[in-house]
Motif scaffolding. Structure first.
Motif, mmCIF file in Angstrom:
data_model
loop_
_atom_site.group_PDB
_atom_site.id
_atom_site.type_symbol
_atom_site.label_atom_id
_atom_site.label_comp_id
_atom_site.label_asym_id
_atom_site.label_seq_id
_atom_site.Cartn_x
_atom_site.Cartn_y
_atom_site.Cartn_z
ATOM 1 N N SER A 198 38.918 -52.369 64.013
ATOM 2 C CA SER A 198 39.597 -51.376 64.843
ATOM 3 C C SER A 198 39.684 -51.923 66.262
ATOM 4 N N THR A 201 48.578 -46.747 68.490
ATOM 5 C CA THR A 201 48.765 -46.101 67.186
ATOM 6 C C THR A 201 50.193 -46.207 66.664
ATOM 7 N N GLN A 214 51.107 -49.271 64.541
ATOM 8 C CA GLN A 214 50.435 -49.524 63.264
ATOM 9 C C GLN A 214 51.378 -50.085 62.196
ATOM 10 N N SER A 252 42.049 -54.506 56.678
ATOM 11 C CA SER A 252 42.878 -53.675 57.550
ATOM 12 C C SER A 252 42.514 -53.862 59.014
ATOM 13 N N ILE A 295 42.961 -51.405 62.407
ATOM 14 C CA ILE A 295 43.345 -50.079 62.885
ATOM 15 C C ILE A 295 43.870 -50.216 64.311
ATOM 16 N N ALA A 336 44.143 -48.579 67.271
ATOM 17 C CA ALA A 336 43.351 -47.397 67.577
ATOM 18 C C ALA A 336 43.736 -46.670 68.862
ATOM 19 N N MET A 396 41.014 -43.476 70.128
ATOM 20 C CA MET A 396 40.283 -44.498 69.369
ATOM 21 C C MET A 396 39.323 -43.848 68.381
ATOM 22 N N SER A 451 41.275 -42.292 65.451
ATOM 23 C CA SER A 451 41.794 -43.335 64.558
ATOM 24 C C SER A 451 40.703 -43.829 63.610
ATOM 25 N N ILE A 452 39.498 -44.019 64.150
ATOM 26 C CA ILE A 452 38.378 -44.468 63.318
ATOM 27 C C ILE A 452 37.984 -43.380 62.322
ATOM 28 N N TYR A 496 40.386 -43.126 59.432
ATOM 29 C CA TYR A 496 40.259 -44.240 58.493
ATOM 30 C C TYR A 496 39.039 -44.061 57.600
ATOM 31 N N ILE A 555 33.254 -50.236 59.944
ATOM 32 C CA ILE A 555 34.306 -50.420 60.937
ATOM 33 C C ILE A 555 33.752 -51.213 62.114
ATOM 34 N N GLN A 611 34.674 -51.974 65.734
ATOM 35 C CA GLN A 611 35.554 -51.499 66.796
ATOM 36 C C GLN A 611 35.367 -52.336 68.046
#
Length: 286
Positions: free
Chosen positions: A85, A91, A94, A136, A138, A140, A211, A214-215, A218, A227, A229
């Motif tokens: 992330s 965002t 993405q 992936s 992210i 974020a 942020m 977004s986390i 997910y 994750i 970040q």
């Protein structure tokens, strides 16, 4: 599969070389024990956590090398269960990021259409590593146009967006963290956080909340994932900012945070400065 294995091997060699260059330029400390630890210790600690925040100084090349090292170790320690992330992508970018990771578009398109930061070269190794491993990323951060809008017009202005615009943001209204985080922000701003009706501070909270949201989103659809970040240190130091916002969106989430700081007291830390910054503090020097 043979080609993928070869690519991973080559990238691992590059990573190892990068680590050798920075081996004498950092030390990692556990702030509870105040003892020096290794990156492997941090990665092993993630067995009991869901999210690892790495709070960086954006111009610290040693920290960027360490991010790649830790990310690679996470990928190997928790195979097929790691996502990256990044504050460095917004965002609404993405879909572009996904297209690049799938090999559909060129890197030049990614840099242009995903509005990559001017120092994208510092983050490129992370993106390429994620691409190699098929993991992936992210995107974020909130779109910068909305951060700017809040700075000018306040958080209430977000309500004027249409459904498409709001879809790139956390649920409204955005909660503004008070108390210690506000005091820290005001200190950094030289006591001027109240300027413009608190709008600058409100935009900071939108940044953090985006942020965190977004986390959280997910993790909701990827149970059991780890994750990693990456963000500027202020967003996660002392588990304030984005960390506090994430706990609001997902009270059960388990978080570790790293604060990476460049300085001169690498072998004899001033614990009064560092002990509360994170679960781990990384001291670097060029």
């Amino acid at each position: 599969m043979k080609l993928l294995s070869f690519i991973v091997l080559i990238f691992s060699c590059i990573t190892a070389f990068s680590q050798q260059k920075t081996a004498l330029h950092y030390k990692i400390y556990n702030t509870t024990s105040r003892k020096m630890v290794t990156a492997d210790d941090v990665v092993n600690d993630m067995a009991g956590a869901d999210v690892l925040f790495f709070g960086e100084e954006h111009t610290d090349s040693v920290a960027h090398s360490l991010e790649l090292m830790i990310f690679t170790k996470l990928l190997n320690r928790y195979p097929a269960k790691v996502a990256l992330s990044m504050e460095m992508f917004e965002t609404d970018c993405q879909p572009v990021l996904n297209e690049y990771l799938r090999g559909l578009i060129r890197e030049s398109n990614l840099i242009k259409d995903a509005r990559a930061w001017p120092n994208y070269a510092d983050y490129r190794p992370l993106v390429e590593q994620a691409k190699i491993y098929g993991t992936s990323i992210i995107a974020a951060n909130a779109p910068s146009r909305y951060i700017n809008m809040v700075t000018r017009l306040g958080l209430g202005s977000l309500n004027q967006l249409d459904a498409v615009g709001k879809a790139w943001l956390p649920p409204l209204p955005i909660d503004t963290a008070t108390g210690k985080y506000y005091e820290k922000f005001a200190a950094v701003m030289g006591g001027h956080a109240s300027m413009d009706g608190m709008q600058l501070y409100q935009s900071q909270n939108l940044w953090d909340a985006a942020m965190a949201w977004s986390i959280a989103q997910y993790l909701k659809s990827h149970a059991g994932y780890k994750i990693f970040q990456v963000n500027g240190g202020f967003h996660s130091e002392e588990k304030l900012g984005a960390v506090t916002q994430l706990k609001k969106y997902d009270p059960q989430v388990r978080i570790l945070n790293i604060a990476s700081v460049s300085g001169t007291d690498i072998t004899n830390p001033d614990w009064e400065k560092y002990v509360n910054l994170g679960d781990y503090v990384i001291l670097t020097y060029e």
